[in-house]
Design an enzyme around this catalytic site. Structure first.
Site, PDB file in Angstrom:
ATOM      1  N   SER A 144     -71.692  91.540 -17.791  1.00 12.06           N
ATOM      2  CA  SER A 144     -71.445  92.763 -17.007  1.00 12.06           C
ATOM      3  C   SER A 144     -72.777  93.253 -16.422  1.00 12.06           C
ATOM      4  CB  SER A 144     -70.875  93.828 -17.952  1.00 12.06           C
ATOM      5  OG  SER A 144     -70.959  95.121 -17.404  1.00 12.06           O
ATOM      6  N   TYR A 157     -69.461  99.295 -25.193  1.00  9.24           N
ATOM      7  CA  TYR A 157     -69.327  98.302 -24.104  1.00  9.24           C
ATOM      8  C   TYR A 157     -70.715  97.783 -23.714  1.00  9.24           C
ATOM      9  CZ  TYR A 157     -67.547  96.140 -19.810  1.00  9.24           C
ATOM     10  OH  TYR A 157     -67.206  95.239 -18.825  1.00  9.24           O
TER      11      TYR A 157
END
Ligand code: NAD
Length: 252
Positions: A144, A157
């Site tokens: 990410s 996350y």
């Protein structure tokens, strides 16, 4: 030259492919010639249909990636049906949003279990099978922008995706000698369920769009070429690298 990108005769596992980026990558791998094994908590009816329409073969293993019995079951069912495995795309992922000050242990553990712990143990089961086959293999992890940046209100996350970048390097170091290439794709801001809350927030959405040089959110189709490249012989000397597919976000 283009034969290097062919996945004809190969078998690829893709976790979480009933929607979003996983669906786009499963379809791309099938179109490049791979037989695809999906790992999903719900029946991926649409993905199965799209792969069938494209002339591919698809097996779904119904499983939660965060369960400790999933890796051996996924590998067993893959071998029973297709006899071998060549590619693993660790795509399944979740996100929880809250201020760090209020963030709960459950929101920490749930995200780390799906996004990081499951990636390690599924990769381990995959590598054991590839080594047993005496063949080569490719693992593609999904990282990410928050593998590079801090983010806001997504502590577990960010921790999990930063962990993916490091784990990709570690596994590449250990398994390159066994012919297993471990790399990752770091998608930028893509229009999927994962970013629905962000896209619905007018000011955050405008802020994000305003800094993407390509001037648009990414689509599942944008990771099709990168995942085929990193799964194929065309990338056989690429090890431990995380490729940003972000419309230029990190270049800003
Ligand atoms: P998505 O929510 O549409 O897809 C996530 C997939 O993971 C779904 O198929 C879901 O069913 C599956 N999944 C979640 N928990 C699971 C579990 N316990 N067991 C099995 N499957 C499970 O979102 P997406 O954007 O397509 O996300 C795919 C990956 O890309 C994720 O790892 C996500 O973190 C990553 N990513 C997305 C973006 C983005 O902008 N959309 C950006 C960077 C990284």
């Amino acid at each position: 030259m283009l034969n290097m990108f062919s996945l004809e005769g190969k078998v690829a596992i893709v976790t979480g492919c009933n929607t979003g980026l996983g669906q786009g990558m499963a379809l791309a791998l099938a179109k490049a010639g791979a037989k695809v094994v999906g790992v999903n908590r719900t029946n991926p009816v649409e993905t199965a249909e799209l792969i069938k329409e494209a002339g591919g073969e698809f097996l779904n293993v119904m499983a939660d990636v965060s369960s400790s019995e999933t890796p051996s079951r996924v590998l067993d069912e893959t071998i029973i049906t297709f006899g071998r495995v060549d590619v693993l795309v660790n795509n399944a992922g979740i996100i929880r949003r809250n201020d760090a000050i209020d963030f709960t242990e459950k929101d920490w553990d749930d995200v780390m279990d799906v996004n990081l712990k499951s990636v390690f143990f599924l990769s381990q089961a995959f590598a054991k099978q590839v080594i047993k086959q005496g063949s080569s293999g490719s693992i593609v992890n999904i990282a990410s922008m928050l593998s590079y940046q801090g983010g806001i209100r997504v502590p577990s996350y960010t921790a999990s995706k930063s962990g993916i970048l490091g784990l990709t390097r570690l596994l590449a170091n250990e398994w390159a000698k066994d012919g297993i290439n471990v790399n990752a794709i770091a998608p930028g801001y893509m229009a999927t369920n994962n970013t629905e809350a962000l896209r619905n927030d007018e000011s955050r959405s405008a802020e994000i769009l305003g800094r993407i040089p390509a001037g648009r959110w990414g689509e599942p189709d944008d990771v099709a070429g990168p995942v085929v490249f990193l799964s194929s012989d065309a990338s056989r000397y690429v090890n431990g690298y995380t490729l940003a597919v972000d419309g230029g976000w990190l270049a800003r």
